[in-house]
Design an enzyme around this catalytic site. Structure first.
Site, PDB file in Angstrom:
ATOM      1  N   GLU A   1      -6.548  -4.323   5.935  1.00 20.32           N
ATOM      2  CA  GLU A   1      -6.543  -3.143   5.013  1.00 20.32           C
ATOM      3  C   GLU A   1      -8.221  -2.831   4.131  1.00 20.32           C
ATOM      4  O   GLU A   1      -6.936  -3.708   3.123  1.00 20.32           O
ATOM      5  CB  GLU A   1      -6.610  -2.302   5.568  1.00 20.32           C
ATOM      6  CG  GLU A   1      -6.870  -0.754   5.062  1.00 20.32           C
ATOM      7  CD  GLU A   1      -6.361   0.440   5.122  1.00 20.32           C
ATOM      8  OE1 GLU A   1      -6.530   2.586   4.681  1.00 20.32           O
ATOM      9  OE2 GLU A   1      -5.254   0.583   5.970  1.00 20.32           O
TER      10      GLU A   1
ATOM     11  N   CYS B   1       3.443  -5.564   2.514  1.00 16.13           N
ATOM     12  CA  CYS B   1       3.882  -5.850   1.290  1.00 16.13           C
ATOM     13  C   CYS B   1       6.077  -5.570   1.509  1.00 16.13           C
ATOM     14  O   CYS B   1       6.720  -4.659   2.055  1.00 16.13           O
ATOM     15  CB  CYS B   1       3.348  -3.809   0.673  1.00 16.13           C
ATOM     16  SG  CYS B   1       4.232  -4.192  -1.266  1.00 16.13           S
TER      17      CYS B   1
ATOM     18  N   CYS C   1       8.375   0.622  -1.897  1.00 11.73           N
ATOM     19  CA  CYS C   1       8.373   1.926  -2.717  1.00 11.73           C
ATOM     20  C   CYS C   1       8.116   2.694  -1.877  1.00 11.73           C
ATOM     21  O   CYS C   1       7.805   2.685  -0.807  1.00 11.73           O
ATOM     22  CB  CYS C   1       7.007   2.127  -3.761  1.00 11.73           C
ATOM     23  SG  CYS C   1       6.881   0.442  -4.647  1.00 11.73           S
TER      24      CYS C   1
END
Length: 364
Positions: free
Chosen positions: A109, A137, A141
């Site tokens: 993206e 990723c 988080c």
């Protein structure tokens, strides 16, 4: 005559398949000149090729009309390294979200963010691109959608540069700023990120000070990055003023204590002479209290820094809330009272799931 790979070019998307010819995107004028000469072409063809790749955004060597038809046929299998547009959506504020399909079928993206002149009409004053550096990723988080889908691989430099050219082509306007804040952790892909930064500066023509690299913090990588003495902006995703809270929000913080991260940031300022921007996502009732602001200001004393507050952008997987404007302003006031430089960034593209923390390489 068969095409000869660029000697200094990075590997394409699958380095295990050595028979694949590396894409041309990311190569300098000098590298392209060497390559065309290896194909038996005159040196000036290198500059022409460079112009067609970076200024005209050509997607195939077959489309370069200044080259002979015979030579275009000979090098037809050499990829330039452009992606395929998989999906495009536009938010009411003009932000455009792109899903791009790479050569191996992976989807990433990127986001084009126009800034209009005062009044919201007429020509765009600035065009910013938010680029990805990895497929997925690994940082996970807790408040961020990107890490929920897992990690696949690093992006090659041509796959990073391609995102900028894609947005530039779609908007029919030169890109003025690039932020490495999309999918992935840039400092886990340092070699390709540095190569892409160099190319965006020297080949695409974007000033170093208009380039921003965002990281959650990887041990020793900020120090290594500083050794390149770039004039880019380093943005560190902090999100908490103490170690205990940061570990709850950012799993990787357990292996890289806040004290060590801040020490490395101080070294970065000393080496580069550039201040560090600290990104801080405000989560209602979690890290947005006045005492958090006071603790944050104490952490950042003694070196050049700037706090970029980002009111939380909601995602489906977690129930964090965005603080109201009074709560946000109270946080700002404490930082200002402590002489801590601060600004608030209300993210663009919220309605298209293209805002900070919402990127997940999906249509929803």
């Amino acid at each position: 005559m068969s095409a000869t790979p660029l000697v200094s070019q990075v590997d394409s998307y699958n380095p295990e398949k050595s028979e694949l010819i590396p894409p041309l995107l990311g190569a300098t004028v000098a590298e392209l000149t060497t390559w065309v000469q290896q194909q038996g072409q005159p040196a000036y063809r290198g500059k022409q090729l460079h112009e067609w790749i970076y200024d005209k955004g050509v997607r195939s060597l077959a489309d370069i009309s200044v080259f002979s038809k015979q030579w275009r046929q000979e090098v037809a299998e050499v990829p330039i390294g452009r992606s395929i547009l998989h999906y495009r959506s536009v938010a009411p504020d003009g932000t455009v979200k792109y899903l791009l399909q790479l050569a191996d079928g992976q989807i990433i993206e990127t986001v084009g963010i126009p800034t209009f002149a005062e009044g919201g009409e007429g020509p765009k004053a600035r065009l910013t691109v938010c680029v990805s550096t990895q497929v997925g990723c690994p940082m996970a988080c807790d408040f961020c959608a990107t890490g929920k889908g897992g990690y696949k691989r690093n992006l090659a430099r041509h796959e990073i540069i391609d995102q900028v050219l894609t947005v530039q082509e779609d908007f029919q306007q030169r890109v003025s700023n690039v932020v490495f804040m999309g999918l992935g952790e840039p400092l886990l892909n340092t070699e390709n990120v540095l190569a892409a930064l160099k190319s965006l500066n020297q080949d695409v023509g974007i000033g170093q000070r208009s380039l921003t690299v965002s990281t959650v913090g990887i041990r020793d990588r900020i120090r290594q990055f500083a050794q390149n003495n770039l004039q880019i902006t380093l943005a560190v995703s902090l999100h908490a003023p103490n170690q205990a809270l940061r570990e709850k929000l950012i799993p990787s913080a357990r292996a890289y204590p806040l004290e060590d991260l801040l020490a490395e940031c101080r070294e970065y300022v000393e080496i580069t002479g550039r201040r560090v921007t600290f990104e801080y996502v405000l989560l209602a009732g979690v890290n947005d209290l006045p005492e958090h602001a006071l603790e944050l200001s104490k952490c950042l004393r003694g070196f050049q820094s700037h706090v970029n507050l980002i009111p939380y952008n909601p995602i489906q997987e977690v129930d964090y809330k965005r603080p109201n404007r009074d709560r946000i302003q109270a946080f700002v006031n404490v930082l200002k009272q402590q002489n801590t430089a601060v600004s608030v960034r209300y993210s663009r593209g919220l309605e298209a799931d293209a805002a900070c923390g919402q990127l997940r390489a999906s249509k929803n």
